[in-house]
Design an enzyme around this catalytic site. Sequence first.
Site, PDB file in Angstrom:
ATOM      1  CD  GLU A  39      47.820  46.551  59.022  1.00 20.68           C
ATOM      2  OE1 GLU A  39      48.750  45.739  58.959  1.00 20.68           O
ATOM      3  OE2 GLU A  39      46.631  46.225  58.991  1.00 20.68           O
ATOM      4  NE  ARG A  49      46.551  53.122  59.165  1.00 21.05           N
ATOM      5  CZ  ARG A  49      46.699  54.413  58.873  1.00 21.05           C
ATOM      6  NH1 ARG A  49      45.659  55.190  58.711  1.00 21.05           N
ATOM      7  NH2 ARG A  49      47.894  54.922  58.723  1.00 21.05           N
ATOM      8  CG  PHE A  82      44.021  42.097  59.109  1.00 18.81           C
ATOM      9  CD1 PHE A  82      43.257  42.377  57.988  1.00 18.81           C
ATOM     10  CD2 PHE A  82      44.447  40.789  59.298  1.00 18.81           C
ATOM     11  CE1 PHE A  82      42.940  41.374  57.073  1.00 18.81           C
ATOM     12  CE2 PHE A  82      44.131  39.778  58.397  1.00 18.81           C
ATOM     13  CZ  PHE A  82      43.372  40.066  57.280  1.00 18.81           C
ATOM     14  NE  ARG A 123      47.783  40.914  61.109  1.00 22.07           N
ATOM     15  CZ  ARG A 123      49.088  40.996  60.858  1.00 22.07           C
ATOM     16  NH1 ARG A 123      49.850  41.826  61.534  1.00 22.07           N
ATOM     17  NH2 ARG A 123      49.638  40.277  59.909  1.00 22.07           N
ATOM     18  CB  ALA A 128      49.998  42.656  56.446  1.00 25.69           C
ATOM     19  CD  GLU A 187      43.754  42.483  52.287  1.00 29.90           C
ATOM     20  OE1 GLU A 187      43.762  43.320  53.202  1.00 29.90           O
ATOM     21  OE2 GLU A 187      44.244  41.349  52.415  1.00 29.90           O
ATOM     22  CD  GLN A 225      43.621  47.614  50.555  1.00 30.69           C
ATOM     23  OE1 GLN A 225      42.476  47.777  50.945  1.00 30.69           O
ATOM     24  NE2 GLN A 225      44.593  47.283  51.385  1.00 30.69           N
ATOM     25  CB  THR A 281      49.580  35.497  60.430  1.00 32.08           C
ATOM     26  OG1 THR A 281      48.274  35.630  59.871  1.00 32.08           O
ATOM     27  CG2 THR A 281      49.845  36.656  61.374  1.00 32.08           C
ATOM     28  CG  PHE A 294      41.849  53.498  55.217  1.00 28.00           C
ATOM     29  CD1 PHE A 294      43.070  54.052  55.577  1.00 28.00           C
ATOM     30  CD2 PHE A 294      40.901  54.318  54.617  1.00 28.00           C
ATOM     31  CE1 PHE A 294      43.327  55.400  55.354  1.00 28.00           C
ATOM     32  CE2 PHE A 294      41.152  55.662  54.387  1.00 28.00           C
ATOM     33  CZ  PHE A 294      42.369  56.206  54.757  1.00 28.00           C
TER      34      PHE A 294
HETATM   35  C1  QUE Z   1      44.868  35.364  52.837  1.00 28.19           C
HETATM   36  C2  QUE Z   1      45.549  35.426  54.020  1.00 28.19           C
HETATM   37  C3  QUE Z   1      45.843  36.684  54.615  1.00 28.19           C
HETATM   38  C4  QUE Z   1      45.392  37.847  53.968  1.00 28.19           C
HETATM   39  C5  QUE Z   1      44.683  37.757  52.767  1.00 28.19           C
HETATM   40  C6  QUE Z   1      44.436  36.512  52.219  1.00 28.19           C
HETATM   41  C7  QUE Z   1      46.599  36.832  55.829  1.00 28.19           C
HETATM   42  C8  QUE Z   1      46.801  38.123  56.330  1.00 28.19           C
HETATM   43  C9  QUE Z   1      46.282  39.222  55.648  1.00 28.19           C
HETATM   44  C10 QUE Z   1      46.346  40.578  56.128  1.00 28.19           C
HETATM   45  C11 QUE Z   1      47.010  40.963  57.289  1.00 28.19           C
HETATM   46  C12 QUE Z   1      46.966  42.262  57.738  1.00 28.19           C
HETATM   47  C13 QUE Z   1      46.253  43.201  57.029  1.00 28.19           C
HETATM   48  C14 QUE Z   1      45.599  42.831  55.876  1.00 28.19           C
HETATM   49  C15 QUE Z   1      45.654  41.545  55.434  1.00 28.19           C
HETATM   50  O1  QUE Z   1      45.613  39.054  54.487  1.00 28.19           O
HETATM   51  O2  QUE Z   1      47.037  35.849  56.422  1.00 28.19           O
HETATM   52  O3  QUE Z   1      44.915  43.740  55.227  1.00 28.19           O
HETATM   53  O4  QUE Z   1      46.162  44.465  57.427  1.00 28.19           O
HETATM   54  O5  QUE Z   1      47.499  38.251  57.478  1.00 28.19           O
HETATM   55  O6  QUE Z   1      43.775  36.426  51.050  1.00 28.19           O
HETATM   56  O7  QUE Z   1      45.944  34.310  54.626  1.00 28.19           O
HETATM   57 MO1  MOS Z   2      45.220  45.585  55.527  1.00 29.11          MO
HETATM   58  S1  MOS Z   2      43.852  46.188  56.851  1.00 29.11           S
HETATM   59  O1  MOS Z   2      44.521  46.081  53.972  1.00 29.11           O
HETATM   60  O2  MOS Z   2      46.722  46.334  55.633  1.00 29.11           O
END
Ligand code: QUE
Ligand code: MOS
Length: 760
Positions: A714, A342, A344, A310, A509, A232, A197, A440, A228
């Site tokens: 999500e 998903r 987070f 989160r 996200a 990532e 991802q 965030t 999901f």
């Molecule tokens: C650094 C970050 C964040 C990140 C990845 C990073 C971050 C963040 C998310 C994020 C949020 C929701 C999701 C998800 C990732 O990833 O702040 O998969 O579902 O909110 O390397 O600071």
């Molecule tokens: Mo995040 S849980 O890969 O949207």
Amino acid sequence: MKPESNITHIDGELHVTGKTKYLLESPMPQGTLVMQPVFSTYASADILLINYDEVLSIPGVVTVLTHKDIPGINQIGVIEFDEPLLPEDKVSYIGQPVAIIVCTNKESCTTALSKVKIKYNPHTPILTIKEAEKQNSFFDYKQEVKRDNPDKAFEKCDHIIEEEITGGAQDHLYLETQRVLVVPDEGNHYFIYSATQSPTEIQSVVSRILGIKSKDITVDVKRLGGAFGGKERKATIFASLAALASYHTGKPVYFIMSRQDDMKYTGKRHPFKTKYKVGFDKNGKILAAKFQLTTNGGAYTDLSTAVLERFVLNIDGSYFIPNIGIKARIAKTNLPPNTAFRGFGAPQAFFSIEHIIERIAFKLKKDPIEIRIINAYKEEQPAPYGQKIKETFIIESLEKLKNNSNYTSLKKDIENFNKTHKFEKKGIGVVSLKFGISFTSKFLNQGSALVWIYTDGTVSVSHGAVEMGQEVNTKIAQIVANEFGLDITRIRVESTNTKRVANTSPTAASTAVDLNGSAALKAAQKIKQRLISQATKLFNGKCNKNDVYFQNNKIFCKQSGKSITFEELASSAYFNRINLGAQEFYRTPGIGFDREKGKGNPFYYYVYGAALSVVKVDLLTGMYKVEKTYIVHEDGNPINNHIDIGQIQGAYIQGMGWATMEEIIYDNNGNNLAANTSVYKIPTYSDTPEVFEVETIKKNRKFASVLGSKGVGEPPFIYGLSVIYALQNAIESISNYKKEAILHLPATPEKVLLEITKQK
Ligand code: QUE
Ligand code: MOS
């Protein structure tokens, strides 16, 4: 104009006819080698010795590599630099790669695996939050959000509840396991085909590991067979290992993780504990709350700090809590580093706050929906972190839900059923949703796209998001097709490639369409302006620019009614040396959260909705079935309503799975005992509610994203939690409540049975 909202998704036919090509389903380059990590068998141990002398003489084994063979920096961390690719002197979780074997064929690697001798000095691992608390094992990172004075406010409350609730992990169980193919090219250039991802993360981490530059690494992703959140961060370690193998052998190298290894050794959703104290008045209005939130982060930071954030930012759920104090921390344990999944952190938060609402309703013997409504955010009321909640649809969703489910008569029916059935009970559960959309961390809220028009009137679109079944590609194709007035079949959405679109944020996200769709729209608009100029020329200068419009694969002049085809226009633009390509960029406006102060506007907008589930429980076995589900979901002005509904249905089922079925048990040494589909139970077709009614509410919103749409990936996961409260409700009906019902997720049939027996 808006795209046609119900168009079929662009790869649908490929998918249903089995013609889709996932990674490593096409023939590999000749001479491709295979990589096999040697996974740690201890959760916590010193590495005393790695001996692979015997291995090198096995036919087919090309080499064995350890941390000593890393030419660059042995570090794969992104938020914190605390995770080695291959450890030097200690292992911190079972499944941590200690070395890699590289072979000409898979069988040789399998033989070799048992011949690598690693001598460990094992320690007792820390596996749970409880154990981490005893040993004071936490990551340095802590987070706090506070408003007014909860301690003082508790004194004025009619009722106080204090409790601890916990929940477990969840395996991503994507259909496609972790995999990667690294192909070296001339001049120390590597092509990495990864199921990730986060293509840019792999580009930057591999450059760090190999000590080479980003320009010398191309990461390409066509599509994933599900992710999901599990791809990532987790794809990075395997891409890095395979790249290391390719670097040393000069050959292409692939890796495909077995299902069992994938389930055993990769990080999961964060298990959590919520300790809370809540105070409310006699009507059920919450006046004050204090929370101590803890997650189990595993062995390294991974994304745990962002997940915790989160968790913190969603603990208010859909409810205004005037006096509130939130403290949060991450337990450091010897599990595989837990990671994105998903929601987070938000599912952990919603289970907590919705549980509180249910407890208040139970204590006051009031209807749980009424308690939700009196606590719901009103327009412009601020969240604990200060952001004003706008364009709310919380109370409206709950009212609609009552209406759609015939709530009053449904409740009566269930009461009657419970009176007349001794061994079966039914229950109703509800959740209310307010889900903030944006990363965030502000910097991640950017997207880009590259659009090319060809002279035959077709279009190539590259964008920064990864297709993983959520159909980001269909939505972005629709956006571009709509802008040019073209059929969607004229558009090809390309693989995600770090050379065509650089500096990509992870596809995460729920922001992929917002960020990259907005960029694609801007790129299309840019080219369109040039095409309009050219069109006015083709209309003999007799057509005003503002009167040119694109429709049905043609360009029309409003005044004269004359038209030319899109391919005529594209071709004419080309011969007149007009640029038919554009790269564009989008950044989300107006967001910013100060982590230190715990204040700011972390989210661009919110998604709202509500869900109701009805379950029937067999009191003799604890088995249950979801009979009915009603969901109301406000999704702005959707680009593709069918895709949104699919996401909502799927997320509900996945949420229900986490809450009620999916259980990961570890032995005392930290071995995952649920590392196969035969022992890890996810919802299947037969678990689908018999009545499953999803109503999406279309709204024109100021606070929404591209073409007025809202992210959908999500938020609906939360709806699945309604099953928990339905189970609780059914159990309570047995004996008018003696003991607290469900405090621990997942509520498997065994646990439900235990609760049933407690009530008697
Ligand atoms: C650094 C970050 C964040 C990140 C990845 C990073 C971050 C963040 C998310 C994020 C949020 C929701 C999701 C998800 C990732 O990833 O702040 O998969 O579902 O909110 O390397 O600071
Ligand atoms: Mo995040 S849980 O890969 O949207």
